[in-house]
Design a protein around this motif. Sequence first.
Motif, PDB file in Angstrom:
ATOM      1  N   LEU A   1      -3.955   3.878  -9.796  1.00 56.30           N
ATOM      2  CA  LEU A   1      -5.256   3.767 -10.463  1.00 56.30           C
ATOM      3  C   LEU A   1      -5.290   4.481 -11.814  1.00 56.30           C
ATOM      4  CD1 LEU A   1      -7.634   4.175  -7.396  1.00 56.30           C
ATOM      5  CD2 LEU A   1      -6.785   2.070  -8.435  1.00 56.30           C
ATOM      6  N   ASN A   2      -4.721   5.675 -11.875  1.00 60.35           N
ATOM      7  CA  ASN A   2      -4.868   6.447 -13.107  1.00 60.35           C
ATOM      8  C   ASN A   2      -4.052   5.896 -14.266  1.00 60.35           C
ATOM      9  OD1 ASN A   2      -6.661   7.972 -11.789  1.00 60.35           O
ATOM     10  ND2 ASN A   2      -5.412   9.812 -11.668  1.00 60.35           N
TER      11      ASN A   2
ATOM     12  N   VAL B   1       0.550   3.867   1.634  1.00 60.76           N
ATOM     13  CA  VAL B   1       0.774   4.283   3.028  1.00 60.76           C
ATOM     14  C   VAL B   1       1.946   3.512   3.629  1.00 60.76           C
ATOM     15  CG1 VAL B   1      -0.220   4.078   5.371  1.00 60.76           C
ATOM     16  CG2 VAL B   1      -1.574   5.083   3.520  1.00 60.76           C
TER      17      VAL B   1
ATOM     18  N   LEU C   1      -1.550   6.243  -4.628  1.00 59.75           N
ATOM     19  CA  LEU C   1      -2.782   5.579  -5.046  1.00 59.75           C
ATOM     20  C   LEU C   1      -3.257   6.152  -6.383  1.00 59.75           C
ATOM     21  CD1 LEU C   1      -5.342   3.852  -4.329  1.00 59.75           C
ATOM     22  CD2 LEU C   1      -6.276   6.012  -3.478  1.00 59.75           C
ATOM     23  N   THR C   2      -3.165   7.473  -6.514  1.00 56.94           N
ATOM     24  CA  THR C   2      -3.560   8.147  -7.752  1.00 56.94           C
ATOM     25  C   THR C   2      -2.837   7.526  -8.946  1.00 56.94           C
ATOM     26  OG1 THR C   2      -3.868  10.202  -6.519  1.00 56.94           O
ATOM     27  CG2 THR C   2      -3.611  10.411  -8.896  1.00 56.94           C
TER      28      THR C   2
ATOM     29  N   HIS D   1       0.839  -1.207   0.000  1.00 52.24           N
ATOM     30  CA  HIS D   1       0.000   0.000   0.000  1.00 52.24           C
ATOM     31  C   HIS D   1       0.876   1.260   0.000  1.00 52.24           C
ATOM     32  CE1 HIS D   1      -3.119   2.797   1.246  1.00 52.24           C
ATOM     33  NE2 HIS D   1      -4.016   1.832   1.155  1.00 52.24           N
TER      34      HIS D   1
ATOM     35  N   LEU E   1     -11.839   0.256 -13.927  1.00 51.33           N
ATOM     36  CA  LEU E   1     -11.570  -0.180 -12.554  1.00 51.33           C
ATOM     37  C   LEU E   1     -12.767  -0.977 -12.040  1.00 51.33           C
ATOM     38  CD1 LEU E   1     -10.147   3.151 -11.082  1.00 51.33           C
ATOM     39  CD2 LEU E   1      -8.857   1.186 -11.946  1.00 51.33           C
TER      40      LEU E   1
ATOM     41  N   PRO F   1      -3.050   0.391   6.655  1.00 52.27           N
ATOM     42  CA  PRO F   1      -3.159  -0.542   5.534  1.00 52.27           C
ATOM     43  C   PRO F   1      -1.767  -0.942   5.067  1.00 52.27           C
ATOM     44  CG  PRO F   1      -3.480   1.701   4.766  1.00 52.27           C
ATOM     45  CD  PRO F   1      -3.314   1.784   6.261  1.00 52.27           C
TER      46      PRO F   1
ATOM     47  N   TYR G   1       4.861  11.392   0.660  1.00 48.70           N
ATOM     48  CA  TYR G   1       3.848  10.637  -0.083  1.00 48.70           C
ATOM     49  C   TYR G   1       3.845  10.958  -1.578  1.00 48.70           C
ATOM     50  CZ  TYR G   1      -0.569   8.440  -1.270  1.00 48.70           C
ATOM     51  OH  TYR G   1      -1.530   7.657  -1.860  1.00 48.70           O
ATOM     52  N   PHE G   2       3.942  12.242  -1.907  1.00 53.92           N
ATOM     53  CA  PHE G   2       3.852  12.619  -3.323  1.00 53.92           C
ATOM     54  C   PHE G   2       5.212  12.589  -4.039  1.00 53.92           C
ATOM     55  CE2 PHE G   2      -0.195  14.532  -1.799  1.00 53.92           C
ATOM     56  CZ  PHE G   2      -1.049  13.849  -2.664  1.00 53.92           C
TER      57      PHE G   2
ATOM     58  N   HIS H   1     -12.496  -3.007  -8.920  1.00 53.24           N
ATOM     59  CA  HIS H   1     -12.492  -3.191  -7.478  1.00 53.24           C
ATOM     60  C   HIS H   1     -11.148  -2.765  -6.891  1.00 53.24           C
ATOM     61  CE1 HIS H   1     -15.561  -5.191  -4.999  1.00 53.24           C
ATOM     62  NE2 HIS H   1     -14.607  -5.197  -4.084  1.00 53.24           N
ATOM     63  N   VAL H   2     -11.214  -2.113  -5.746  1.00 50.43           N
ATOM     64  CA  VAL H   2      -9.998  -1.747  -5.011  1.00 50.43           C
ATOM     65  C   VAL H   2     -10.204  -2.183  -3.569  1.00 50.43           C
ATOM     66  CG1 VAL H   2      -8.519   0.149  -4.240  1.00 50.43           C
ATOM     67  CG2 VAL H   2      -9.607   0.258  -6.503  1.00 50.43           C
ATOM     68  N   THR H   3      -9.296  -2.966  -3.038  1.00 52.24           N
ATOM     69  CA  THR H   3      -9.437  -3.472  -1.670  1.00 52.24           C
ATOM     70  C   THR H   3      -8.144  -3.321  -0.885  1.00 52.24           C
ATOM     71  OG1 THR H   3     -11.129  -5.098  -2.246  1.00 52.24           O
ATOM     72  CG2 THR H   3      -9.846  -5.555  -0.286  1.00 52.24           C
ATOM     73  N   GLU H   4      -8.301  -2.856   0.340  1.00 52.19           N
ATOM     74  CA  GLU H   4      -7.178  -2.870   1.290  1.00 52.19           C
ATOM     75  C   GLU H   4      -7.445  -4.040   2.229  1.00 52.19           C
ATOM     76  OE1 GLU H   4      -8.711   0.977   2.083  1.00 52.19           O
ATOM     77  OE2 GLU H   4      -6.707   1.874   1.928  1.00 52.19           O
TER      78      GLU H   4
ATOM     79  N   LEU I   1      -2.623  -3.304  -1.042  1.00 51.03           N
ATOM     80  CA  LEU I   1      -3.673  -2.792  -1.899  1.00 51.03           C
ATOM     81  C   LEU I   1      -3.884  -3.852  -2.982  1.00 51.03           C
ATOM     82  CD1 LEU I   1      -5.183  -0.043  -2.479  1.00 51.03           C
ATOM     83  CD2 LEU I   1      -3.266   0.525  -3.966  1.00 51.03           C
TER      84      LEU I   1
END
Lengths: 245, 245
Positions: free
Chosen positions: A198-199, A147, A194-195, A145, A208, A233, A172-173, A210-213, A236
């Motif tokens: 997914l992107n 995080v 995360l961005t 993840h 997309l 978390p 983070y970024f 499903h997204v699950t932690e 991912l």
Amino acid sequence: MKENKYDDPQFFEQYSKMSRSVQGLEGAGEWHELKKLLPDFTGKTVLDLGCGFGWHCRYAAEQGAAQVTGVDLSEKMLKRAKEMTRSPNIQYIRNSIEDFPYPENAFDVVISSLAFHYVENYGKVCRRVYNSLKDGGYFVFSVEHPVFTAQGKQDWYYGPDGKPLHWPVDNYFTEGCRNAVFLGNKVKKYHWTLTTYLNVLTEAGFSLCHVTEPQPDPSMLDLPGMRDELRRPMMLIIKARKTSR
Amino acid sequence: MKENKYDDPQFFEQYSKMSRSVQGLEGAGEWHELKKLLPDFTGKTVLDLGCGFGWHCRYAAEQGAAQVTGVDLSEKMLKRAKEMTRSPNIQYIRNSIEDFPYPENAFDVVISSLAFHYVENYGKVCRRVYNSLKDGGYFVFSVEHPVFTAQGKQDWYYGPDGKPLHWPVDNYFTEGCRNAVFLGNKVKKYHWTLTTYLNVLTEAGFSLCHVTEPQPDPSMLDLPGMRDELRRPMMLIIKARKTSR
């Protein structure tokens, strides 16, 4: 050459002792969640990126997959995978996830378990997976993840009593390489937001699903340290689908 | 009765001084990202949940929306919103996001800016928004990021020099109420995991279009404290679409 930590004898030995290495899928804390997101394998052509000991390849074959290809860079991992495999429907190929020559429109399902955080160019891999999937095909993968990977040390921040005070998030970024410690060894990993996770998929053309932690299975919560897994978390799991543009 | 902090005179006065309250959309750090995800408003019927001073309502009307409904629980916020609104296409309704009587198949676009972390039953609201959208309609909203809301204090962990050492994450998988501090006031907020934010949508029938963790616009990075905004995600913007089942 890509980092090939899993062929380092000491690292390999330690990895081999992890419960996910000894017990296989049932020893992996996230399996109960990943399993739910896997599509029907009956008659399907499957690619497993970073297949390691081949647990997911064998599962796909057991579930009826017609042909399964496992790709891993580590010779030691693949040797063990082959020793544990009886199914003639599974082939193992030694290559990195980046350099594997993805054939076009070849697979119904592409899976990957906890391997992409070792990959320097996640975007390139996603675009190649997209081209390599048949229309309607599924891409299901787990990663550490954001995080968990952001700060880099991959460890709790401890209070004066030596207990985990909280999980530290930083930088983070600032995406890219992290010098992490895994099983007491220095390992190069890559942090993506995360961005980005997914992107890159939607920009490649995926939908997309499903997204699950994943959280620990409730039955495991009384194991030592397991309740701390509810505090942040760690993984991912993403399920995406190739749909006609 | 839902908590109505924005009608507390002291809190209202402090909120009114924030740059997003004085300058409107251009004073909101996430606006450049949210704006990109908004659909074409021309001729559309729009609902804004937690509309506050009505900035997004007026933007939608300026962009050609045929009819815009702004809903907010705070009388003071709506009074100010009405004072700033000239367009006959905008109506403001005083109600909570939970209790608004969502008409069926009524809206082309539902938006919400930083309001859902005040809502106790996020899932119920999503299902009602789904029913209230026309087929093909869009639902675009921003919330405080789960990394920001998890621990509850919504503050950095500081080093001995008084500078932010890192952002603390804790109790991530313990969803529900947090007693947060915002503008020096105690405010009740709700923490949901990323998994919940996304899966409630897909379970309600939505397709996920886009997930973004906004970063400050590069032009703002030299403002005091702004570089710390690159150290942890503070907001999450989600775009989903109602598609025929």
